[in-house]
Structures are given as structure tokens and as C-alpha cells.
Design an enzyme around this catalytic site. Structure first.
Site, PDB file in Angstrom:
ATOM      1  CG  ASN A 196      -0.235  -0.053   2.527  1.00  0.00           C
ATOM      2  OD1 ASN A 196       0.909  -0.453   2.592  1.00  0.00           O
ATOM      3  ND2 ASN A 196      -0.903   0.335   3.597  1.00  0.00           N
ATOM      4  CG  ASP A 197       3.850   2.750   1.639  1.00  0.00           C
ATOM      5  OD1 ASP A 197       3.414   3.906   1.767  1.00  0.00           O
ATOM      6  OD2 ASP A 197       4.069   2.002   2.588  1.00  0.00           O
ATOM      7  CD  GLU A 246       4.768  15.449  22.864  1.00  0.00           C
ATOM      8  OE1 GLU A 246       5.718  14.650  22.824  1.00  0.00           O
ATOM      9  OE2 GLU A 246       4.412  16.143  21.883  1.00  0.00           O
ATOM     10  CG  ASP A 300       3.009  16.148  18.416  1.00  0.00           C
ATOM     11  OD1 ASP A 300       3.515  15.220  19.075  1.00  0.00           O
ATOM     12  OD2 ASP A 300       3.665  16.867  17.644  1.00  0.00           O
TER      13      ASP A 300
END
Length: 652
Positions: free
Chosen positions: A145-146, A377, A348
């Protein structure tokens, strides 16, 4: 920023019939949010991109939706359109009609009916255990899938319903920083494993498109905030993943990044405003100096660098002081929550954002979803500086982040250090954990602290603790019984270690889960695979079962989930000296139930002095050993084996 606001009165006549207008083909590049709902508290502001779109007037003919105001940007290729969605607007496809010089075209926009009870959705709490997964490294359900696809297949041969465009970062499982091919279907296929382990929530590192030419596997350099990376799946597949997780009793937490995007993001070629992101010439990197926000002695130049500097050269720093950027990110978080049915968010690099706009961001999300938990975070080992970022903390400068939860980095640091230390002085070993919890008075809300001993940004705990499964068990015992919301990093339940066949790097620590790929030599997702695991994973079966026992038990323990803490630091006499003993004990308790935990971090057994705890309970106590299920009497003389934990629950 040089926005120009135009009133709705300047737009095209409302009597225009959309049926008489041709649909846009090349005139509109994108409209975001992709759709919206009736009954939302959040006002809708559409970002519209298209060639020279700023020269057009905009209307929404018919009832239900109304253009309130139009804002021009610095780029002529953008408009921001404030839309009023009537409370009783029917769910339907409406049309944005763009008009200029007597010519018009239309663009469809979907308004959906909001699901009943959506605003009151529950989120993750101290009753949960969060399992952190890096999807690219967890499991792959696709053959490949890349690469560039025109459709595709699942491994079982069924059709894959989306195409993967050509992407620069290809699959190479030998390269620690390349794509390894994990995907959403791989997650779905192993939900039973996660639920059986005792987890009740899943936090996936970002699944949105990251199209950097190198190291795109981690997802933290977003290239499109409204689309799942097609190498993982698509938006509908992500929605299916959330639904399937819910069927297994698992909540889903989305990892989002408001501080920065990636240099491959589409708006890097043409941003709406000149200050859409911070432009630094020459390049300026942030200083990771979170203290500038609460430091009365901080220089403005240091604060400016913290707010405006880029995280790394591949991650441009967003300017949340621009109100259109802030609105964009507020709507984006709400859109994904409503669209996918999310149960919570993780932000994040939280202190890298501009504090005041992020406070407004948090409030917008929690105004829409009052029970929504958001954890930030805040990577700092200084306890007051971590506490500063939690909602309603009594900060002297009056700042309120509106951020419900914070990540307990001081505790993470203490656990790692404590379990590495054998011969200890007064402030070392288990004293480190005692000292961190002794400062709980600093925090505003202990029930909204995420505790952990590792995540995707840290060294593998198994490496830190020298590959000693006994230390891993001590870490797991602490994680399962200390106050807060526990988070376990994938693979730590079996002491995954960093790859040794390549240079040490974050990518080498973020290893593939054995059994997640067709052809893997062992399958640690299964009991048989764990029992037959090679020497590298010799302790996998034992550690997995230890973890499973702990966290399945924790789901029913109110004393651990909701109780208070009373802790004791052991000292012992050695001749005429009273010295530190590398052990730690505590009670977690409610009015009716209690759990006693004794952590022996010594290479010798320790004998329980039950009289030492007489202020909490007097005399012998009959209870159940959580790890064995056997009855046990807590009294003087009970022996605790070296490098082991005793966990006993009993009624008060």
C-alpha cells in the site's frame, strides 16, 4: 494578515435557482470543512480555494443556510465564507453559488443530521487503559500500500475501495525510517488482541496524509488535515475502524498536531495569508523553552523564538494568532470528532503552540463536547511547569489553558530512572517515584493526568532496563496501580527491543509488531506464536499474560480507578545507619475497598513489616493476590521476591 470582510448583502441574489447553474469543474480546488451538521454550537466558516476565487460573490440560494460574511485573504485564490446554519435546517445537499460578471457556477455542500446524543459523548477517564499504536509499524492487511495504485485488494482478495496515488516515500521494511506498510485494516484485524489485553482505548499516532519524501511513516508532518493518508486507508475506512473499535468496547483517541504541518502540505505552495504560518528568513528553529510562558524574567526574544520557530526544517510552524488559522483548526478537530465518532483527542507538542489561541481552541472543542477529554503533550520534567498547562491551574499570571489533561512526564522519567538504579542514595531508586507523587499538591486535577513509562518518542523500555523482564513487570505494576489514566505503548507488554541491525534512530525503536505482516517468522498476536517465539522474545508469553492479568483486573477496580493514595517509603537499618531501601509501597483506596502495592526493586527478597502500615489498617488483613488470584493474608513476615511486585486487593 490583511483580511477584507464583505457583507452578505454584496453576494448574488438569493432568488437564483441552483438548478439553472452549472456545477463547478475546475473553478474550485477545495472547500473545507468537507461537510457540516445541524445543531452545532460552532459557527461554520468555509475555506474556499480556487483560481482567482476572491473576485467572485457567493450565495447559498434556498432556505436553511445563509451567507453571513465573506472574507478575502492575501491570496486571490482564497475566500473565507461565514455560513449560518439554521437550527432546523434539513439534512441535504446545498449549493454554494459563485457569481461574477453575470456568470455563475455552483459547488455542492452537504449538511448532515447530527446523531442523537453526539454532544454528550463520553470520553476516556481513569477507568480506561490506553493502548498507543504506531499504525505503520503495527500490522499490514494489504499486499502493498505504498506504491502507486489504481484500486487494490485486501489479502483475502476482496476489493479495496480507494486508490493510492503515487507517493514519494516507499515501503522498505529494512529501512528504519521508511514506510513499512501498516494500515487501518491491519488495526481492525487485531482489535480483538488489543481488547483482550485489557485496553479500553486506542491512541494511534497520526493517520492523516503525510507526504514528506522521507520519514513520512510517523505522520506528524501533515500534508492534508481533512484526508487520511491513502497508504493507511481513506476517511470512510477510518470511520469504520472507529465503529469496529466501539463494537469491541474500545474508545478511539485521535492524535492531532496544531503547532506545525509538513513542507509537503498543499498550502505551502499558496497560503491564504502571508502570516498563515511563521515565515522566518533566515530559518529559525524553536528553542523548546516552555518556561518562557510562566517565567517572570523571560526575555521577549526567547518567547518569540518559542512561539514562531519551526519544530524542524520539514515542519513549518503554524500561526495560531491569525484568527482564520485558529478557526480552521477548531473546526477541523470538531469535524473529525463528529464525522468519525471519536472519543477523545491528544495534542502533539502542546506548549509549542501560542498559549492564548490554544486556550480558545480547547474551549471551542469542549464547548461543543462538554465531556471531551483532551490530553496535551507537555514534555517537561519540571512539575510546576507541567501543571501550568492543565485547565484551571491557579497560575499567577492568570493564564488558563482550558486543556483538561496533561501527560505526566515527571513520573515517566522517575519510573525509568528508578528501575535502572540498584545501589541507591537518599534520593534515588524508588525514592524518585515517591518524590514525584509527593508533589501531587501542585496539580489541579489528578484524575486528568495521563501516566506512562514509554511512548513513540522514547527509547524502548526493554532496552533502558537492560532486557530484564522483572523490571518490565515492575513498570507494568506501577502503570496499572498509580493514580491517573494509564497508557501502554504497543509491544511493551512483551518487552519489544530496539532493532540492532541498523543505526540507532527513532525509527529503529518503532519496530514492526511480529506477526503483523504476511510471512513474518513469528506471530506475537497469538498465544501459540508467543509460546513458540524465538530467543529475542523468550519472555513474550509470560510478560503478555502478566500485562493481561493486570489490566483486565484493573477494569473492575474502583480503588485504583477512583481511589486516593497513601504511600510509604521504606528505610532500613544497616548497623547504626538508617539507609534508603529500594522499595516502595502504597495503598489505593475508597471508603469500601483497598489495594496494597509493594514494589521490591532489590536483588534480595524483602519481608513485610505490616505494623508499619498501622495508620491505615491494623492487624492482619485477608485479601486476594491480584497476580495469582490466590487468597493471601497481609501480615508481618510476608516475603516479597526480588525484583517483583505484590498487589493485594481487600475490603476495608
Amino acid at each position: 494578515m490583511a483580511a477584507v470582510a464583505l457583507s452578505a448583502a454584496c453576494s448574488a441574489p438569493q432568488a437564483l435557482n441552483p438548478a439553472d447553474v452549472e456545477e463547478a469543474t475546475t473553478q474550485i480546488t477545495r472547500v473545507e470543512p468537507l461537510s457540516w451538521w445541524t445543531g452545532m454550537k460552532t459557527d461554520l466558516q468555509l475555506l474556499v480555494q480556487g483560481p482567482d476565487i476572491a473576485s467572485y460573490e457567493v450565495s447559498i440560494p434556498g432556505g436553511g443556510l445563509k451567507v453571513k460574511q465573506i472574507h478575502k485573504a492575501d491570496s486571490p485564490n482564497f475566500l473565507f465564507v461565514d455560513v449560518e446554519v439554521a437550527a432546523q435546517a434539513p439534512a441535504d445537499t446545498y449549493y454554494l453559488v459563485f457569481s461574477k460578471d453575470g456568470q455563475s457556477f455552483k459547488y455542492p455542500y452537504i449538511i448532515r443530521q447530527r446523531e442523537k446524543g453526539s454532544a454528550d459523548r463520553e470520553s476516556y477517564t481513569t477507568a480506561d487503559m490506553i493502548y498507543l499504536v504506531m499504525p505503520d509499524r503495527f500490522a499490514s492487511a494489504f499486499q502493498d500500500n505504498d506504491e502507486a495504485w489504481q484500486g487494490g485488494e485486501y489479502l483475502d482478495g476482496s476489493a479495496r475501495p480507494w486508490a493510492v496515488p503515487a507517493t514519494p516515500d516507499k515501503v522498505d521494511r529494512q529501512d528504519p525510517v521508511a514506510r513499512h506498510g501498516g494500515d487501518i485494516q491491519g488495526l481492525i484485524n487485531h482489535l480483538d488482541y488489543i481488547a483482550d489485553l485489557g485496553a479500553t482505548a486506542i491512541w494511534c499516532t497520526p493517520l492523516l496524509l503525510d507526504n514528506q519524501p522521507h520519514e513520512s511513516y510517523h505522520g506528524y508532518a501533515c500534508a492534508d488535515y481533512y484526508h487520511i493518508d491513502p497508504r493507511f486507508g481513506d476517511n470512510e475506512h477510518y470511520k469504520t475502524f472507529v465503529a469496529k473499535a466501539h463494537e469491541k468496547g474500545l474508545k478511539v483517541i485521535m492524535d492531532i498536531v496544531t503547532n506545525h504541518c509538513g513542507t509537503a502540505h498543499w498550502w505551502m505552495e499558496d497560503a491564504p495569508f502571508k502570516d498563515w504560518y511563521h515565515v522566518n528568513n533566515p530559518y529559525m528553529q524553536m528553542n523548546a523553552l516552555f518556561s518562557v510562558y510562566m517565567d517572570p524574567n523571560a526575555a521577549q526574544v526567547d518567547r518569540d523564538r518559542q512561539e514562531s520557530g519551526w519544530f524542524v526544517p520539514s515542519m513549518p510552524d503554524m500561526n495560531l494568532d491569525n484568527p482564520f488559522v485558529l478557526k480552521y483548526f477548531q473546526q477541523w478537530a470538531i469535524w473529525w470528532t463528529e464525522y468519525a465518532g471519536l472519543d477523545g483527542l491528544r495534542v502533539d507538542t502542546y506548549p509549542y503552540n501560542e498559549p492564548e489561541p490554544m486556550s480558545k481552541w480547547c474551549k471551542a472543542v469542549t464547548d461543543e463536547y462538554p465531556n471531551m477529554n483532551i490530553v496535551g503533550e507537555c514534555w517537561d520534567y519540571n512539575i510546576p511547569q507541567v501543571a501550568y498547562w492543565q485547565k484551571d491551574n491557579p497560575n499567577k499570571n492568570g493564564f488558563n489553558s482550558n486543556l483538561p489533561s496533561i501527560m505526566d512526564f515527571p513520573l515517566e522519567h522517575a519510573i525509568h530512572a528508578a528501575l535502572c538504579e540498584e545501589k541507591v542514595y537518599w534520593d534515588e531508586g524508588m525514592t524518585r517515584i515517591y518524590t514525584v507523587l509527593a508533589q501531587d499538591f501542585v496539580y489541579e486535577d489528578l484524575s486528568h493526568m495521563l501516566i506512562f513509562f514509554a511512548n513513540h518518542d522514547h527509547a524502548r523500555s526493554g532496552d533502558t532496563w537492560g532486557g530484564d523482564p522483572r523490571k518490565m513487570k515492575l513498570g507494568l505494576a506501577l502503570l496499572a496501580t498509580l493514580r491517573g489514566i494509564p497508557q501502554l505503548y504497543y509491544g511493551d507488554e512483551m518487552m519489544f527491543l530496539e532493532r540492532k541491525d541498523c543505526p540507532s534512530h527513532d525509527g529503529a525503536k518503532r519496530i514492526d509488531f511480529p506477526g503483523g505482516w504476511e510471512g513474518d517468522g513469528c506471530d506475537l498476536f497469538t498465544a501459540l506464536g508467543r509460546a513458540q517465539a524465538p530467543e529475542l522474545y523468550a519472555s513474550a508469553a509470560d510478560l503478555h499474560d502478566y500485562t493481561r492479568t493486570l489490566f483486565r483486573w484493573r477494569k473492575g477496580s474502583k480503588a485504583v480507578q477512583e481511589g486516593k493514595t497513601l504511600h510509604f517509603l521504606s528505610r532500613r537499618n544497616e548497623g547504626a545507619r538508617n539507609i534508603t531501601d529500594n522499595s516502595y509501597s502504597y495503598f489505593r483506596y475508597t471508603d469500601t475497598d483497598a489495594v496494597f502495592v509493594y514494589i521490591n526493586n532489590n536483588e534480595e527478597p524483602r519481608t513485610l513489616d505490616w505494623d508499619h502500615y498501622s495508620e491505615f489498617v491494623s492487624g492482619p488483613v485477608k485479601g486476594t493476590d491480584v497476580l495469582t488470584g490466590e487468597p493471601v493474608t497481609l501480615q508481618n513476615g510476608v516475603s516479597v521476591a526480588p525484583k517483583s511486585a505484590l498487589i493485594v486487593e481487600f475490603s476495608r
